[in-house]
Design a protein around this motif. Structure first.
Motif, short mmCIF file in Angstrom:
data_model
loop_
_atom_site.label_atom_id
_atom_site.label_comp_id
_atom_site.label_asym_id
_atom_site.label_seq_id
_atom_site.Cartn_x
_atom_site.Cartn_y
_atom_site.Cartn_z
N ARG A 229 0.79 -1.22 0.00
CA ARG A 229 0.00 0.00 0.00
C ARG A 229 0.83 1.28 0.00
O ARG A 229 0.27 2.37 -0.13
CB ARG A 229 -0.93 0.01 1.21
CG ARG A 229 -0.25 0.18 2.56
CD ARG A 229 -1.24 0.05 3.69
NE ARG A 229 -0.58 0.18 4.99
CZ ARG A 229 -1.18 -0.07 6.14
NH1 ARG A 229 -2.45 -0.45 6.14
NH2 ARG A 229 -0.52 0.05 7.27
N THR A 230 2.13 1.18 0.15
CA THR A 230 2.94 2.40 0.21
C THR A 230 4.12 2.32 -0.76
O THR A 230 4.56 1.24 -1.13
CB THR A 230 3.50 2.62 1.63
OG1 THR A 230 4.29 1.49 2.01
CG2 THR A 230 2.36 2.80 2.63
N GLY A 231 4.60 3.50 -1.14
CA GLY A 231 5.86 3.62 -1.88
C GLY A 231 5.85 2.95 -3.23
O GLY A 231 4.85 2.86 -3.93
N HIS A 232 7.03 2.44 -3.60
CA HIS A 232 7.23 1.86 -4.92
C HIS A 232 6.37 0.62 -5.13
O HIS A 232 5.87 0.38 -6.24
CB HIS A 232 8.70 1.52 -5.12
CG HIS A 232 9.62 2.70 -4.95
ND1 HIS A 232 9.42 3.87 -5.64
CD2 HIS A 232 10.70 2.89 -4.17
CE1 HIS A 232 10.38 4.74 -5.31
NE2 HIS A 232 11.15 4.16 -4.41
N ASP A 233 6.21 -0.20 -4.10
CA ASP A 233 5.40 -1.40 -4.24
C ASP A 233 3.96 -1.05 -4.61
O ASP A 233 3.34 -1.71 -5.45
CB ASP A 233 5.41 -2.21 -2.94
CG ASP A 233 6.77 -2.82 -2.66
OD1 ASP A 233 7.55 -2.96 -3.63
OD2 ASP A 233 7.06 -3.16 -1.51
N ILE A 411 7.76 4.24 -11.37
CA ILE A 411 8.21 3.00 -10.73
C ILE A 411 9.72 2.97 -10.70
O ILE A 411 10.38 2.96 -11.75
CB ILE A 411 7.67 1.77 -11.47
CG1 ILE A 411 6.14 1.72 -11.37
CG2 ILE A 411 8.28 0.48 -10.89
CD1 ILE A 411 5.52 0.64 -12.22
N HIS A 412 10.27 2.99 -9.51
CA HIS A 412 11.72 2.85 -9.32
C HIS A 412 11.94 1.81 -8.25
O HIS A 412 11.20 1.73 -7.28
CB HIS A 412 12.35 4.18 -8.91
CG HIS A 412 12.21 5.26 -9.93
ND1 HIS A 412 12.99 5.33 -11.06
CD2 HIS A 412 11.34 6.30 -10.01
CE1 HIS A 412 12.63 6.38 -11.78
NE2 HIS A 412 11.63 6.99 -11.17
N ALA A 461 22.55 1.99 -13.46
CA ALA A 461 23.19 2.15 -14.76
C ALA A 461 22.20 1.99 -15.88
O ALA A 461 22.22 2.73 -16.87
CB ALA A 461 24.32 1.11 -14.89
N GLY A 462 21.30 1.00 -15.73
CA GLY A 462 20.28 0.79 -16.76
C GLY A 462 19.37 1.97 -16.88
O GLY A 462 19.02 2.41 -17.98
N ALA A 463 18.93 2.52 -15.74
CA ALA A 463 18.00 3.65 -15.77
C ALA A 463 18.65 4.87 -16.41
O ALA A 463 18.00 5.65 -17.09
CB ALA A 463 17.54 3.98 -14.35
N ALA A 464 19.96 5.04 -16.20
CA ALA A 464 20.63 6.21 -16.75
C ALA A 464 20.66 6.18 -18.27
O ALA A 464 20.71 7.21 -18.92
CB ALA A 464 22.06 6.28 -16.21
N ARG A 465 20.61 4.99 -18.84
CA ARG A 465 20.67 4.89 -20.29
C ARG A 465 19.30 4.91 -20.92
O ARG A 465 19.18 4.94 -22.13
CB ARG A 465 21.41 3.59 -20.68
CG ARG A 465 22.88 3.59 -20.36
CD ARG A 465 23.55 2.39 -20.99
NE ARG A 465 23.08 1.14 -20.43
CZ ARG A 465 23.66 0.53 -19.41
NH1 ARG A 465 24.71 1.08 -18.82
NH2 ARG A 465 23.19 -0.61 -18.96
#
Length: 466
Positions: A229-233, A411-412, A461-465
């Motif tokens: 119920r909270t945050g990223h999840d 989503i992170h 690293a993946g997110a930066a690309r």
């Protein structure tokens, strides 16, 4: 059958491993020649096309709701194996009224819905318990390798079932309103029942070192909601449910569109479904490596963005080769979406809670499916049910998927190296290729549920690309 004999694996364990693979193979044969043609059978029985479309969604929520008793029934029976074998046997029996209806050449819609609802109830009910039980049979040291090989074998079972059933229907002469083709459904459903009966024998022959694991725990609906119920999840679960609603606005209606409006032969229908499923098979190993290198979020972006136009593309043409290309694309992006969401959702579930948590997730997922399908049925009825109405519905579905982008981008996840997870087909459908069940038994035991450990910054690293 996998894995190859190993000096460190006992004869009893090797026997269990063979039986687990054979069970999965015959289960997938059942899916390919039985479940994959529920919608086509409903149309052949003269069911209205909207009702025939809903046969792929409404029974799922019935099953998703009733399967919530799984943890209670497992405790009452005192055995995971007993519950799984019972469910598999009932599932085999669910094909018998369908075969009888095909034999008589007619079957009321309510009875078709009842039989298919029974099928999905026990299908959902046995999955979480099977995952927990099989995890006690497959040694940790070979688990990932074994289930990877098993997945490749059982997927072939689905393909063989699909192609065999479609060929038989086409030989029975090719169009959904042909009485000879209707008679072929008798053979298909009896074959599906036989496959599942044999699979249940394989299940019953497997050992059960722990009838009920000592740390077996039930998770209440309140605890399940508190977990997400909270945050990223919460964003991830909310995103998944919204995607499911948007996809199912059109998803159940591809079968009546193809068989009723486009008047495709059973052979063409079979090829289009099989191509989508084969596309999933071929792309999943690559997606697994991508998840290992760049993290599940990168795979989720591929799938989440790729599935947006998949529905609207059906409104742009009906050439066979064009439809094949759409199906290949749809199968690939849906595979990316499912793999990523399963990795993110289930990696952190303690093994002792897998049965209960998977039951809760199944319920939430099927509820979203039926909401989306009912919205689609309402829109299709209002639009008039012609080809133009279907095209409009497909475009609306893509438009609804666009609305999920903001939540997708929010989503992170913390950096973690995902554990390999294998998928077992539960259903084969046009537009998505298949609906899969995560084989959590193939994930290394995680008794504490602390999967989100710090690693090298794979995800960052993946997110930066991206």
């Amino acid at each position: 059958m996998p894995p190859p004999p190993n000096a460190q694996t006992s004869p009893a364990t090797r026997r269990d491993l063979r039986l687990i693979t054979v069970d999965g193979l015959f289960y997938c044969l059942m899916v390919g020649c039985g479940e994959a043609y529920f919608g086509a059978f409903a149309i052949a029985m003269g069911m209205h096309e909207i009702l025939a479309g809903l046969i792929g969604s409404v029974p799922l929520v019935v099953g998703g709701t009733l399967q919530l008793v799984t943890p209670v029934m497992v405790r009452r029976l005192g055995s995971l194996r007993r519950w799984v074998v019972l469910c598999a046997t009932i599932q085999a029996c669910s094909f018998l009224p369908l075969a009888m209806g095909a034999y008589h050449g007619s079957m009321p819609a309510w009875l078709i819905y009842l039989a298919v609802s029974l099928y999905w109830t026990v299908n959902y009910a046995q999955g979480p318990a099977w995952n927990t039980w099989v995890a006690t049979l497959v040694p940790d040291r070979i688990r990932a390798r074994y289930f990877a090989k098993r997945t490749r074998i059982i997927q072939l079972g689905t393909v063989v079932g699909l192609l065999g059933a479609g060929t038989a229907l086409n030989l029975g002469k090719g169009n959904p309103d042909n009485s000879a083709a209707v008679g072929v459904f008798v053979i298909l459903f009896l074959s599906a029942a036989a496959f599942r009966f044999y699979a249940s024998r394989c299940l019953a022959a497997q050992s059960e070192p722990e009838p009920l694991p000592r740390d077996f725990r039930s998770v209440s609906p309140k605890q399940f909601l508190a977990r997400w119920r909270t945050g990223h999840d919460a964003r991830l679960l909310g995103y998944m449910l919204l995607v499911q609603i948007a996809v199912q606005t059109s998803g159940p209606f591809f079968t009546p569109f193809m068989l009723v409006r486009l008047e495709l032969s059973y052979a063409t229908y079979m090829v289009l479904i099989a191509v989508s499923f084969l596309s999933r098979m071929l792309v999943l190993p690559f997606l697994g490596r991508l998840a290992q290198r760049r993290g599940p979020r990168a795979v989720l972006l591929v799938g989440g963005l790729g599935l947006i136009p998949a529905s609207a593309l059906w409104a742009l043409g009906d050439n066979f080769w064009y439809l094949m290309a759409i199906q290949m694309f749809s199968g690939a992006v849906w595979a990316a979406y499912e793999l990523a969401t399963f990795l993110l959702l289930f990696d952190a579930i303690p093994s002792s809670e897998r049965t209960s948590v998977l039951s809760m997730f199944n319920f939430a997922n099927t509820l979203a499916i039926v909401i989306g399908s009912l919205v689609g049925a309402t829109l299709l009825g209002l639009l008039g049910e012609g080809i133009a109405a279907y095209h409009t519905l497909f475009i609306i579905s893509s438009g609804l998927r666009v609305l999920t982008i903001p939540l997708l981008l929010l989503i992170h996840v913390r950096s973690f190296r995902p554990k390999p997870i294998e998928l077992q087909p539960m259903s084969v459908r046009p537009g998505v290729g298949a609906v899969d069940r995560p084989v959590l038994a193939g994930v290394e035991d995680n008794p504490d549920g602390d999967a989100f450990h710090e690693t090298e910054p794979v995800e960052a690293a993946g997110a930066a690309r991206d």
